[in-house]
Design a protein around this motif. Structure first.
Motif, PDB file in Angstrom:
ATOM      1  N   ALA A 113       0.831  -1.200   0.000  1.00 47.15           N
ATOM      2  CA  ALA A 113       0.000   0.000   0.000  1.00 47.15           C
ATOM      3  C   ALA A 113       0.866   1.251   0.000  1.00 47.15           C
ATOM      4  O   ALA A 113       1.938   1.275   0.611  1.00 47.15           O
ATOM      5  CB  ALA A 113      -0.927   0.022   1.215  1.00 47.15           C
ATOM      6  N   LEU A 114       0.388   2.257  -0.696  1.00 49.03           N
ATOM      7  CA  LEU A 114       1.061   3.553  -0.727  1.00 49.03           C
ATOM      8  C   LEU A 114       0.522   4.463   0.373  1.00 49.03           C
ATOM      9  O   LEU A 114       1.260   5.232   0.979  1.00 49.03           O
ATOM     10  CB  LEU A 114       0.852   4.205  -2.101  1.00 49.03           C
ATOM     11  CG  LEU A 114       1.562   5.507  -2.397  1.00 49.03           C
ATOM     12  CD1 LEU A 114       3.067   5.364  -2.211  1.00 49.03           C
ATOM     13  CD2 LEU A 114       1.257   5.950  -3.828  1.00 49.03           C
ATOM     14  N   GLU A 115      -0.769   4.344   0.643  1.00 49.19           N
ATOM     15  CA  GLU A 115      -1.406   5.065   1.740  1.00 49.19           C
ATOM     16  C   GLU A 115      -1.939   4.058   2.744  1.00 49.19           C
ATOM     17  O   GLU A 115      -2.565   3.071   2.355  1.00 49.19           O
ATOM     18  CB  GLU A 115      -2.575   5.917   1.237  1.00 49.19           C
ATOM     19  CG  GLU A 115      -2.190   7.111   0.404  1.00 49.19           C
ATOM     20  CD  GLU A 115      -3.397   7.981   0.062  1.00 49.19           C
ATOM     21  OE1 GLU A 115      -4.469   7.784   0.685  1.00 49.19           O
ATOM     22  OE2 GLU A 115      -3.272   8.831  -0.820  1.00 49.19           O
ATOM     23  N   ILE A 116      -1.712   4.296   4.014  1.00 50.20           N
ATOM     24  CA  ILE A 116      -2.230   3.435   5.069  1.00 50.20           C
ATOM     25  C   ILE A 116      -2.893   4.309   6.120  1.00 50.20           C
ATOM     26  O   ILE A 116      -2.288   5.265   6.616  1.00 50.20           O
ATOM     27  CB  ILE A 116      -1.099   2.602   5.712  1.00 50.20           C
ATOM     28  CG1 ILE A 116      -0.395   1.738   4.658  1.00 50.20           C
ATOM     29  CG2 ILE A 116      -1.663   1.720   6.831  1.00 50.20           C
ATOM     30  CD1 ILE A 116       0.809   0.979   5.177  1.00 50.20           C
ATOM     31  N   ASP A 117      -4.146   3.996   6.420  1.00 49.13           N
ATOM     32  CA  ASP A 117      -4.923   4.781   7.395  1.00 49.13           C
ATOM     33  C   ASP A 117      -4.932   6.270   7.053  1.00 49.13           C
ATOM     34  O   ASP A 117      -4.840   7.129   7.946  1.00 49.13           O
ATOM     35  CB  ASP A 117      -4.383   4.575   8.810  1.00 49.13           C
ATOM     36  CG  ASP A 117      -4.717   3.190   9.362  1.00 49.13           C
ATOM     37  OD1 ASP A 117      -5.613   2.534   8.798  1.00 49.13           O
ATOM     38  OD2 ASP A 117      -4.081   2.778  10.346  1.00 49.13           O
ATOM     39  N   MET A 134       5.288   5.846   9.346  1.00 52.43           N
ATOM     40  CA  MET A 134       6.477   5.135   8.906  1.00 52.43           C
ATOM     41  C   MET A 134       6.459   3.680   9.359  1.00 52.43           C
ATOM     42  O   MET A 134       6.782   2.769   8.591  1.00 52.43           O
ATOM     43  CB  MET A 134       7.736   5.844   9.408  1.00 52.43           C
ATOM     44  CG  MET A 134       9.026   5.139   8.993  1.00 52.43           C
ATOM     45  SD  MET A 134      10.527   6.102   9.338  1.00 52.43           S
ATOM     46  CE  MET A 134      10.658   7.075   7.822  1.00 52.43           C
ATOM     47  N   MET A 135       6.068   3.445  10.598  1.00 50.24           N
ATOM     48  CA  MET A 135       6.008   2.076  11.097  1.00 50.24           C
ATOM     49  C   MET A 135       4.954   1.262  10.353  1.00 50.24           C
ATOM     50  O   MET A 135       5.153   0.074  10.079  1.00 50.24           O
ATOM     51  CB  MET A 135       5.712   2.069  12.597  1.00 50.24           C
ATOM     52  CG  MET A 135       6.854   2.614  13.454  1.00 50.24           C
ATOM     53  SD  MET A 135       8.437   1.766  13.171  1.00 50.24           S
ATOM     54  CE  MET A 135       8.017   0.107  13.688  1.00 50.24           C
ATOM     55  N   ASP A 136       3.846   1.892  10.003  1.00 43.56           N
ATOM     56  CA  ASP A 136       2.814   1.197   9.224  1.00 43.56           C
ATOM     57  C   ASP A 136       3.351   0.776   7.864  1.00 43.56           C
ATOM     58  O   ASP A 136       3.059  -0.323   7.376  1.00 43.56           O
ATOM     59  CB  ASP A 136       1.586   2.091   9.038  1.00 43.56           C
ATOM     60  CG  ASP A 136       0.756   2.227  10.302  1.00 43.56           C
ATOM     61  OD1 ASP A 136       0.960   1.430  11.243  1.00 43.56           O
ATOM     62  OD2 ASP A 136      -0.102   3.135  10.347  1.00 43.56           O
ATOM     63  N   GLN A 137       4.131   1.657   7.242  1.00 44.48           N
ATOM     64  CA  GLN A 137       4.723   1.337   5.941  1.00 44.48           C
ATOM     65  C   GLN A 137       5.674   0.151   6.056  1.00 44.48           C
ATOM     66  O   GLN A 137       5.646  -0.770   5.230  1.00 44.48           O
ATOM     67  CB  GLN A 137       5.463   2.556   5.382  1.00 44.48           C
ATOM     68  CG  GLN A 137       4.558   3.611   4.780  1.00 44.48           C
ATOM     69  CD  GLN A 137       3.906   3.133   3.493  1.00 44.48           C
ATOM     70  OE1 GLN A 137       4.460   2.338   2.745  1.00 44.48           O
ATOM     71  NE2 GLN A 137       2.709   3.628   3.229  1.00 44.48           N
ATOM     72  N   ASN A 167       4.771  -3.206   4.055  1.00 46.51           N
ATOM     73  CA  ASN A 167       5.534  -3.308   2.803  1.00 46.51           C
ATOM     74  C   ASN A 167       6.893  -3.978   2.925  1.00 46.51           C
ATOM     75  O   ASN A 167       7.489  -4.352   1.913  1.00 46.51           O
ATOM     76  CB  ASN A 167       5.709  -1.908   2.199  1.00 46.51           C
ATOM     77  CG  ASN A 167       4.410  -1.367   1.647  1.00 46.51           C
ATOM     78  OD1 ASN A 167       3.622  -2.090   1.059  1.00 46.51           O
ATOM     79  ND2 ASN A 167       4.169  -0.074   1.849  1.00 46.51           N
ATOM     80  N   ALA A 168       7.389  -4.148   4.133  1.00 41.02           N
ATOM     81  CA  ALA A 168       8.678  -4.828   4.315  1.00 41.02           C
ATOM     82  C   ALA A 168       8.536  -6.068   5.191  1.00 41.02           C
ATOM     83  O   ALA A 168       8.875  -7.175   4.779  1.00 41.02           O
ATOM     84  CB  ALA A 168       9.704  -3.870   4.912  1.00 41.02           C
ATOM     85  N   VAL A 169       8.007  -5.899   6.403  1.00 43.66           N
ATOM     86  CA  VAL A 169       7.884  -7.036   7.315  1.00 43.66           C
ATOM     87  C   VAL A 169       6.908  -8.071   6.763  1.00 43.66           C
ATOM     88  O   VAL A 169       7.158  -9.283   6.842  1.00 43.66           O
ATOM     89  CB  VAL A 169       7.444  -6.569   8.714  1.00 43.66           C
ATOM     90  CG1 VAL A 169       7.304  -7.767   9.652  1.00 43.66           C
ATOM     91  CG2 VAL A 169       8.429  -5.569   9.285  1.00 43.66           C
ATOM     92  N   GLY A 170       5.810  -7.614   6.177  1.00 47.43           N
ATOM     93  CA  GLY A 170       4.821  -8.542   5.623  1.00 47.43           C
ATOM     94  C   GLY A 170       5.413  -9.515   4.611  1.00 47.43           C
ATOM     95  O   GLY A 170       5.307 -10.740   4.776  1.00 47.43           O
TER      96      GLY A 170
END
Length: 221
Positions: free
Chosen positions: A66-70, A86-89, A93-96
């Motif tokens: 996702a480019l936008e989250i919440d 930043m943590m959501d990104q 996008n990385a941890v997932g």
């Protein structure tokens, strides 16, 4: 007939990839959060869903992101950084994708060619960054690229013919990008899916651990 696993199969590019591989006569298993409860931000759910699959798959493609989250939009400058955004990104996008890659040893064949590919983004390239901005998304994708590079090294120890790569699909016309297209040239999701499938078909074991664009050209880290 190949077996193809697509993570994020309900999204714009993911659904187009599923359609493309089915047109090719491949057996496609598509998973998503909305239809299968595969939430890449939930480690336990990833383990449960992927642990319930019967492998191996010839191709595993992670097309989620996702480019936008919440409602948090890409930052125009570093002054706009938010810890949560930043943590959501990083989480999605990385941890997932890393949590999916954790299961690659069981999902890919140990003998013969197996491809683990993740959709990254050219803006995640450190060497190609010339305009700044979008720091959270850029940084998450850069982290994803490192995860793929490291994963490729480890995977090759047990899966000698494995190919683990990051792929930049280009700018694709989806709800994911519609607010940001502006004057940028973009392609339909179906065309992007054809391009991605063609690049994957052309990969060899020597390409593992690398980053390629939609035309099969290397992207600088």
């Amino acid at each position: 007939m190949r077996r193809v696993l697509i993570i994020g199969a309900s999204g714009g590019v993911g659904s187009a990839l599923a359609a493309e591989y089915r047109l090719r006569g491949d057996q496609v298993t598509g998973l998503s959060r909305s239809k299968d409860g595969l939430d890449l931000t939930d480690e336990a759910r990833v383990a449960k869903v992927l642990g319930g699959l019967a492998g191996p798959f010839d191709i595993v493609l992670v097309a989620s992101g996702a480019l936008e989250i919440d409602g948090a939009v890409p930052e125009k400058s570093i002054k706009s950084i938010s810890q949560k955004a930043m943590m959501d990104q990083f989480t999605l996008n990385a941890v997932g994708p890393a949590l999916v890659l954790r299961h690659a040893h069981d999902l890919l064949p140990r003998d013969g060619r197996g491809v683990f590919a993740v959709l990254s983004a050219r803006v995640g390239s450190i060497g190609d960054n010339r305009i700044g901005g979008w720091i959270s998304y850029r940084s998450a994708k850069a982290a994803l690229n490192q995860i793929i590079r490291t994963g490729a090294i480890e995977l090759a120890r047990s899966h000698k013919s494995s190919i683990c790569v990051a792929l930049h699909p280009g700018t694709v016309k989806t709800p994911f990008t519609e607010k940001y297209l502006a004057r940028h040239p973009a392609v339909e999701a179906s065309e992007a899916a054809e391009n991605i499938a063609r690049v994957i078909d052309g990969l060899g074991a020597a390409d593992t651990g690398k980053f390629f664009d939609w035309a099969g050209k290397p992207v600088p880290w």
